[in-house]
Write an enzyme that holds these catalytic residues in place. Structure first.
Site, PDB file in Angstrom:
ATOM      1  N   ARG A 165      -9.236   2.797  -0.600  1.00 48.44           N
ATOM      2  CA  ARG A 165      -9.699   1.543   0.007  1.00 48.44           C
ATOM      3  C   ARG A 165     -10.251   1.756   1.423  1.00 48.44           C
ATOM      4  NH1 ARG A 165      -9.120   1.248  -4.433  1.00 48.44           N
ATOM      5  NH2 ARG A 165      -8.012  -0.261  -5.740  1.00 48.44           N
ATOM      6  N   SER A 240      -6.889  -8.984  -5.117  1.00 48.59           N
ATOM      7  CA  SER A 240      -5.680  -8.343  -4.592  1.00 48.59           C
ATOM      8  C   SER A 240      -5.646  -8.491  -3.076  1.00 48.59           C
ATOM      9  CB  SER A 240      -5.650  -6.859  -4.971  1.00 48.59           C
ATOM     10  OG  SER A 240      -5.611  -6.709  -6.367  1.00 48.59           O
ATOM     11  N   GLU A 336      -5.808  -6.162   2.193  1.00 47.22           N
ATOM     12  CA  GLU A 336      -7.094  -5.586   1.798  1.00 47.22           C
ATOM     13  C   GLU A 336      -8.277  -6.296   2.453  1.00 47.22           C
ATOM     14  OE1 GLU A 336      -8.458  -4.433  -1.969  1.00 47.22           O
ATOM     15  OE2 GLU A 336      -6.496  -3.838  -2.724  1.00 47.22           O
TER      16      GLU A 336
END
EC number: 1.3.1.98
Length: 346
Positions: A165, A240, A336
């Protein structure tokens, strides 16, 4: 180039549906228009927001700078050899539509990434991933506009410095490179990646004894995601909300002694990735709500805009989850999506 709009409502441009306005807003339909945008009096590279699908941002207040909405579209094949095809997609293409297009063309490698919200241009930034595949596995190169030199440049996969990520575009390249298109290296021969048990079972059911296809995998991923994740067009969310935390092998072993059923995914470097959703679920936070923001009642990893949530509702809820998980597991969760402005990040 389209004209600038002022005091533009950004609610339709962020999938969580947070209420905010942009001081100035312009749509970019062609990459060449970037040369004109950087000369606008409203342009300031330190405050400009390059906006794609809005599925990875949390607008905590009105945006004081210029917002550039990337609307450049187009998909083309660049080269083909030895079972590999290079295909370029413009940054404004909807990610899932591009995945379906590739699958329909018999180009394989993206199917596990079906139904991830957002645009193609966002895929390298976050190094999006799902079901054992990450964007870095299929990205060949990224074409960018370099704000330092005001020229177009091409960055290789290695140049992008992908990690879990993470990428160059979130680190030292942030604020310098504007992604205008991405080139993907896709295979003509299909080899399914079915390392996740629920995906393997869903594909087996769909293929019904025959050799599975990339479309089977894509359809299975869509079915699983639709069963677990709310549609942002119906219930605002950013997918998410927390990254899956990565801990040392020693830490994972300690947790396993107390929680033998804990999902864990050993990494090549010896560390262990944990399931953030499982950690949150163990804290019995499904359905927990602060103001208009809530933990989804079926997927603990997803926070939703249940009733006109304010930015403060979202921040307080995220903070409560972080503190609760840390108090029980001594594992820190990290969000995130990008908080805008960054000063609001936890």
């Amino acid at each position: 180039m389209q004209p600038i709009r002022y005091r533009t409502d950004l609610t339709p441009y962020n999938t969580f549906g947070l209420r905010a306005q942009a001081r100035a807003f312009i749509a970019l339909e062609h990459a060449d228009g970037l040369r004109d945008i950087v000369r606008l009096p409203e342009f300031n590279r330190d405050t400009v927001l390059w906006l794609g699908g809005g599925s990875n941002i949390l607008l905590m207040e009105d945006y004081a700078g210029l917002v550039v909405h990337m609307e450049n579209k187009g998909i083309r094949e660049i080269a083909r050899s030895d079972g590999m095809v290079l295909i370029e997609a413009q940054a404004g293409e909807i990610w899932h539509d591009f995945v379906l297009h590739a699958v329909a063309l018999g180009l394989n490698g993206l199917e596990n990434l079906s139904l991830i919200p957002g645009t193609v241009g966002a895929s390298p930034v976050q190094n999006i991933g799902a079901y054992g595949v990450e964007a870095k596995d299929v990205i060949h190169s990224v074409r960018c506009f370099d704000l330092d030199t005001e020229t177009f440049v091409t960055l290789s996969n290695a140049d992008c410095r992908f990690a879990y990520r993470e990428s160059l575009f979130k680190q030292e390249g942030k604020g310098r490179y504007v992604i205008v298109s991405v080139v993907f290296a896709l295979k003509t021969h299909f080899v399914p990646n079915l390392g996740y048990g629920d995906l393997a079972a869903a594909v087996a059911e769909l293929s019904a004894g025959r050799v599975p296809t990339a479309k089977d995998v894509s359809d299975a991923v869509c079915a699983i995601r639709n069963s677990k994740l709310p549609n942002p067009n119906v219930l605002g969310n950013v997918g998410s909300f927390f990254k899956n935390p990565v801990v040392s092998a020693e830490k994972a072993a300690t947790l396993l002694q107390r929680h033998p059923d804990m999902p864990r995914y050993p990494q090549p470097d010896g560390s262990v990735k944990l399931a953030a959703g499982w950690l949150i679920d163990q804290c019995r936070l499904k359905g927990f709500q602060i103001g208009g923001a809530a933990v989804h009642d079926r997927q603990a990893l997803v926070l939703v805009n249940k009733n006109n949530a304010s930015a403060n509702d979202v921040r307080q809820l995220a903070q409560h989850i972080k503190f609760t998980v840390f108090a029980r597991f001594q594992v820190e969760l990290h969000a995130e999506p990008n908080w805008l402005p960054a000063s609001f990040s936890l």
